[in-house]
Write a protein that holds these residues in place. Structure first.
Motif, PDB file in Angstrom:
ATOM      1  N   ARG A 105      46.943  41.308  47.272  1.00  0.00           N
ATOM      2  CA  ARG A 105      46.335  40.415  46.272  1.00  0.00           C
ATOM      3  C   ARG A 105      45.179  41.131  45.574  1.00  0.00           C
ATOM      4  NH1 ARG A 105      47.494  34.833  46.566  1.00  0.00           N
ATOM      5  NH2 ARG A 105      48.785  34.346  48.383  1.00  0.00           N
ATOM      6  N   GLY A 106      45.177  41.039  44.246  1.00  0.00           N
ATOM      7  CA  GLY A 106      44.088  41.594  43.458  1.00  0.00           C
ATOM      8  C   GLY A 106      42.901  40.646  43.426  1.00  0.00           C
ATOM      9  N   SER A 107      41.876  40.983  42.662  1.00  0.00           N
ATOM     10  CA  SER A 107      40.651  40.182  42.603  1.00  0.00           C
ATOM     11  C   SER A 107      40.884  38.788  42.027  1.00  0.00           C
ATOM     12  CB  SER A 107      39.585  40.913  41.788  1.00  0.00           C
ATOM     13  OG  SER A 107      40.036  41.072  40.450  1.00  0.00           O
ATOM     14  N   GLN A 108      41.917  38.629  41.216  1.00  0.00           N
ATOM     15  CA  GLN A 108      42.238  37.332  40.628  1.00  0.00           C
ATOM     16  C   GLN A 108      43.424  36.680  41.330  1.00  0.00           C
ATOM     17  OE1 GLN A 108      40.238  36.055  38.128  1.00  0.00           O
ATOM     18  NE2 GLN A 108      39.032  37.881  38.609  1.00  0.00           N
ATOM     19  N   GLY A 109      43.790  37.215  42.499  1.00  0.00           N
ATOM     20  CA  GLY A 109      44.906  36.651  43.254  1.00  0.00           C
ATOM     21  C   GLY A 109      46.267  37.168  42.818  1.00  0.00           C
TER      22      GLY A 109
END
Length: 121
Positions: free
Chosen positions: A66-70
């Protein structure tokens, strides 16, 4: 140094790095080229990092996290693995090992590098 005597591997090398050290030192002597000795040591250390990164990637259930924005993004280890493999290739080429009948061919050197990277899969 007596013939067929491989210098002791530098402190801190793991199994993959020590293997690469032994395979290259068994064929080539760097007694008169300390700069190549340093390059070889760095190649061996890089080989160890590649092994650790590959183990992390192999153990992952998915290559996405998962990235910083999900959002799904590639594991950072995948990009690092690619960069360290390119670095290892550069370091091995920088050794400029001679191509003669008593020395390893480029193909044999490449195979030794691949064994150091990939092991016995």
């Amino acid at each position: 140094m007596p013939e067929n005597t491989v210098p002791k591997a530098p402190t801190g090398l793991k199994a993959r790095g020590r293997q690469l050290w032994r395979e290259i030192q068994a064929v080539y002597s760097f007694d008169d080229a300390p700069e190549k000795q340093i390059l070889l040591e760095e190649a061996c250390r890089t080989s160890d990092v590649i092994k650790r990164l590959q183990d992390t990637v192999d153990a992952a259930a998915d290559l996405r996290v998962r990235g910083s924005q999900g959002q799904p993004v590639a594991m950072p280890e995948v990009a690092e693995l690619r960069q360290f493999r390119a670095l290892l290739t550069q370091l091995l080429k920088s050794l400029t090992l001679p191509d003669d009948e008593d020395a390893w061919t480029r193909s044999q050197l490449g195979k030794a590098g691949a064994r150091a990277r990939w092991g016995n899969r």
